[in-house]
Design a protein around this motif. Structure first.
Motif, mmCIF file in Angstrom:
data_model
loop_
_atom_site.group_PDB
_atom_site.id
_atom_site.type_symbol
_atom_site.label_atom_id
_atom_site.label_comp_id
_atom_site.label_asym_id
_atom_site.label_seq_id
_atom_site.Cartn_x
_atom_site.Cartn_y
_atom_site.Cartn_z
ATOM 1 N N UNK A 49 4.936 -2.462 -3.599
ATOM 2 C CA UNK A 49 5.256 -1.361 -4.500
ATOM 3 C C UNK A 49 3.991 -0.662 -4.979
ATOM 4 N N UNK A 50 3.002 -1.431 -5.383
ATOM 5 C CA UNK A 50 1.734 -0.859 -5.855
ATOM 6 C C UNK A 50 1.071 -0.042 -4.751
ATOM 7 N N UNK A 51 1.051 -0.564 -3.528
ATOM 8 C CA UNK A 51 0.428 0.164 -2.412
ATOM 9 C C UNK A 51 1.170 1.458 -2.112
ATOM 10 N N UNK A 52 2.504 1.435 -2.212
ATOM 11 C CA UNK A 52 3.290 2.651 -1.961
ATOM 12 C C UNK A 52 2.944 3.739 -2.967
ATOM 13 N N UNK A 53 2.824 3.368 -4.245
ATOM 14 C CA UNK A 53 2.471 4.354 -5.273
ATOM 15 C C UNK A 53 1.040 4.845 -5.069
ATOM 16 N N UNK A 54 0.134 3.942 -4.751
ATOM 17 C CA UNK A 54 -1.252 4.335 -4.483
ATOM 18 C C UNK A 54 -1.315 5.350 -3.345
ATOM 19 N N UNK A 55 -0.568 5.089 -2.263
ATOM 20 C CA UNK A 55 -0.557 6.036 -1.136
ATOM 21 C C UNK A 55 0.015 7.386 -1.552
ATOM 22 N N UNK A 56 1.068 7.363 -2.365
ATOM 23 C CA UNK A 56 1.707 8.608 -2.804
ATOM 24 C C UNK A 56 0.742 9.489 -3.599
ATOM 25 N N UNK A 58 -2.573 9.326 -3.187
ATOM 26 C CA UNK A 58 -3.771 9.518 -2.409
ATOM 27 C C UNK A 58 -4.889 8.513 -2.663
ATOM 28 N N UNK A 59 -4.603 7.425 -3.323
ATOM 29 C CA UNK A 59 -5.621 6.389 -3.542
ATOM 30 C C UNK A 59 -5.745 5.546 -2.285
ATOM 31 N N UNK A 60 -6.983 5.207 -1.933
ATOM 32 C CA UNK A 60 -7.192 4.387 -0.742
ATOM 33 C C UNK A 60 -7.589 2.958 -1.098
ATOM 34 N N UNK A 61 -7.983 2.716 -2.345
ATOM 35 C CA UNK A 61 -8.360 1.362 -2.757
ATOM 36 C C UNK A 61 -7.955 1.172 -4.208
ATOM 37 N N UNK A 62 -7.824 -0.069 -4.613
ATOM 38 C CA UNK A 62 -7.535 -0.372 -6.000
ATOM 39 C C UNK A 62 -8.686 0.096 -6.872
ATOM 40 N N UNK A 63 -8.421 0.686 -8.049
ATOM 41 C CA UNK A 63 -9.502 1.084 -8.950
ATOM 42 C C UNK A 63 -10.408 -0.088 -9.320
ATOM 43 N N UNK A 64 -9.863 -1.293 -9.378
ATOM 44 C CA UNK A 64 -10.657 -2.470 -9.701
ATOM 45 C C UNK A 64 -11.637 -2.765 -8.574
ATOM 46 N N UNK A 65 -11.198 -2.541 -7.328
ATOM 47 C CA UNK A 65 -12.047 -2.827 -6.175
ATOM 48 C C UNK A 65 -13.075 -1.739 -5.907
ATOM 49 N N UNK A 66 -12.826 -0.555 -6.391
ATOM 50 C CA UNK A 66 -13.697 0.596 -6.083
ATOM 51 C C UNK A 66 -15.023 0.515 -6.803
#
Length: 66
Positions: A49-56, A58-66
């Motif tokens: 679910x989180x990845x689907x929203x991130x893609x929607x 336009x995020x390519x990585x988690x803000x924590x990981x960036x």
């Protein structure tokens, strides 16, 4: 046997299978029974679910990981 049946239903539901189809596969009298009985989600569903929203958005990585 119950655990195997529940796992089957949970995996299919997590993969996006419809309640109507799942009800048919499990031999339930109607689709209203299925979500009341098989409501648990697999841990992967939160990540999916989180990845689907991130893609929607336009995020390519988690803000924590960036």
């Amino acid at each position: 046997m119950y655990v195997l049946r529940h796992t089957y239903a949970s995996v299919l539901r997590d993969a996006g299978e419809s309640i109507k189809a799942l009800s048919l596969y499990l031999g339930h009298a109607g689709p209203g029974f299925t979500p009341r009985t098989y409501t648990r989600l697999l841990p992967a569903s939160e990540d999916r679910t989180r990845r689907a929203i991130d893609r929607a958005f336009g995020f390519t990585a988690d803000p924590v990981d960036a």
